[in-house]
Design an enzyme around this catalytic site. Sequence first.
Site, PDB file in Angstrom:
ATOM      1  N   ASN A 208       0.854  -1.195   0.000  1.00 17.43           N
ATOM      2  CA  ASN A 208       0.000   0.000   0.000  1.00 17.43           C
ATOM      3  C   ASN A 208       0.889   1.244   0.000  1.00 17.43           C
ATOM      4  OD1 ASN A 208       0.536   0.863   2.850  1.00 17.43           O
ATOM      5  ND2 ASN A 208      -0.283  -1.194   3.217  1.00 17.43           N
ATOM      6  N   ASP A 277      -4.247  -6.773   5.006  1.00 15.24           N
ATOM      7  CA  ASP A 277      -5.209  -7.689   5.636  1.00 15.24           C
ATOM      8  C   ASP A 277      -5.100  -9.106   5.055  1.00 15.24           C
ATOM      9  OD1 ASP A 277      -6.428  -5.898   7.434  1.00 15.24           O
ATOM     10  OD2 ASP A 277      -7.497  -4.963   5.765  1.00 15.24           O
ATOM     11  N   PHE A 324      -4.696   3.008  14.619  1.00 16.63           N
ATOM     12  CA  PHE A 324      -5.014   4.021  13.621  1.00 16.63           C
ATOM     13  C   PHE A 324      -6.089   3.432  12.710  1.00 16.63           C
ATOM     14  CE2 PHE A 324      -2.430   7.939  13.044  1.00 16.63           C
ATOM     15  CZ  PHE A 324      -1.745   7.897  14.244  1.00 16.63           C
ATOM     16  N   LYS A 342     -11.241  -4.284  18.496  1.00 19.14           N
ATOM     17  CA  LYS A 342      -9.827  -4.565  18.774  1.00 19.14           C
ATOM     18  C   LYS A 342      -9.438  -4.210  20.210  1.00 19.14           C
ATOM     19  CE  LYS A 342      -8.757  -3.903  13.855  1.00 19.14           C
ATOM     20  NZ  LYS A 342      -7.718  -3.906  12.860  1.00 19.14           N
TER      21      LYS A 342
END
Length: 399
Positions: A208, A277, A324, A342
Amino acid sequence: MQLKEIHILLGVTGGIAAYKSVELLRLLKKAGANVHVAMTDSAQKFVGKTTFEVLSENPVLTDLWKNTQSSVTHIDIAASVDAALVAPATANFIGKLAQGVADDALLTTMLAVTSPIIICPSMNTDMYQNIRVQRNLDILEQDGIHIIDPDDGVLACKTVGTGRLPEPWFIFDRLTALLTPKDLAGQNLLVTAGPTLEAIDPVRYVSNHSSGKMGYAIARAAEKRGAKVTLVSGPVSLDPPVGVQFVPVESCGEMADAVLSKLEAADIIIKVAAVADYRPVDPGTLKIKKTENSKEMTISMTENMDILKRIGELKTKKQFLVGFAAETNDLEKHALIKIKKKNLDMIAANLVGTDDSGFKTDTNKVKLFFKNGDSKDIPLMDKNRVAHILLDTIIEQTG
Ligand code: PMT
């Protein structure tokens, strides 16, 4: 770092590296500092005082007897500065300062300085390693003076060894660290940054756009504020911040191993990294060849470990966990789902895909969400300032 309202004494002594002090002065002025320069006679043989006078916008102190402003200018300067920095510092200057000698304008001023002092020795390797020079440096260090060790490299005398004045950005960085209040002293911070690279085959990968700028800014700011920082980073083109323990990784698997092995020691964990992911199921060992007559190619992907979620399961009550969230839409909705799923104490949500926020940019616009439902907007600003506000907020939350 902004140095507005900060007064610095920059001492320059007679070494070939005196030219680097000009760049150092420019960095200090750019950051907003008010700089008074004091030069020895031999320093002026390498660089003229006019250069320092023009750039500092202040008279340069060279001779106590020729001072036109006031009979105690050197004492006024010494009393007003927030820090004094001598770069380059010769063996002669170091020896005299260690013995409390005050036979020129710079040494006399330095003896009157009560604020923090940094000395940057720079000289020929044999001179630097000379037992008498080392003894004088030890004396200065024991007196509480900060010494920035010289770099290795090619020296003016054409030899290779220790003795080069470090680059101006490095000296500037250490000066700003010295001036930063140590409100994170005693804290262990674990920060992740950058992208992960998930191999498709030995030559290709899925990744990314993360540049590492946001995570590195946080690691840098925390180190300056006195924290012991471990930075686990995917591949980026930034230099690791000075003073942090740097752990380079590539894939999500490597990042997970590194982070989980460092987790127990951490008081504050900030996961800025943009972790993939999914990863290709079987990267293989050979390059995938182009198939003739086939217009499409499918790569099977499998789920990566959600490292942040795993930390959320493992974390103790004493640890503060920050995630984040990089979103292209519905920022608040997604951030609130992630903070709960999370088990985070705080999440910093930012929009990605805009010109001034998110990936690669020098600025960021972040909204912080807390587990009690509160939130806080950080307006668009430089990532370094975002980092400090984020750390301020963590200190408020944990204090
Ligand atoms: O690096 P820059 O160019 O400066 O850009 C900064 C940034 C946009 C990358 C940064 O500000 C940011 O938003 N980082 C989080 C990117 C991200 O992966 O967001 P996410 O919403 O997909 O993941 C949420 C959180 O889970 C993140 O803390 C992430 O580190 C973590 N995660 C995600 C997946 C995974 N497998 N493991 C994880 O730990």
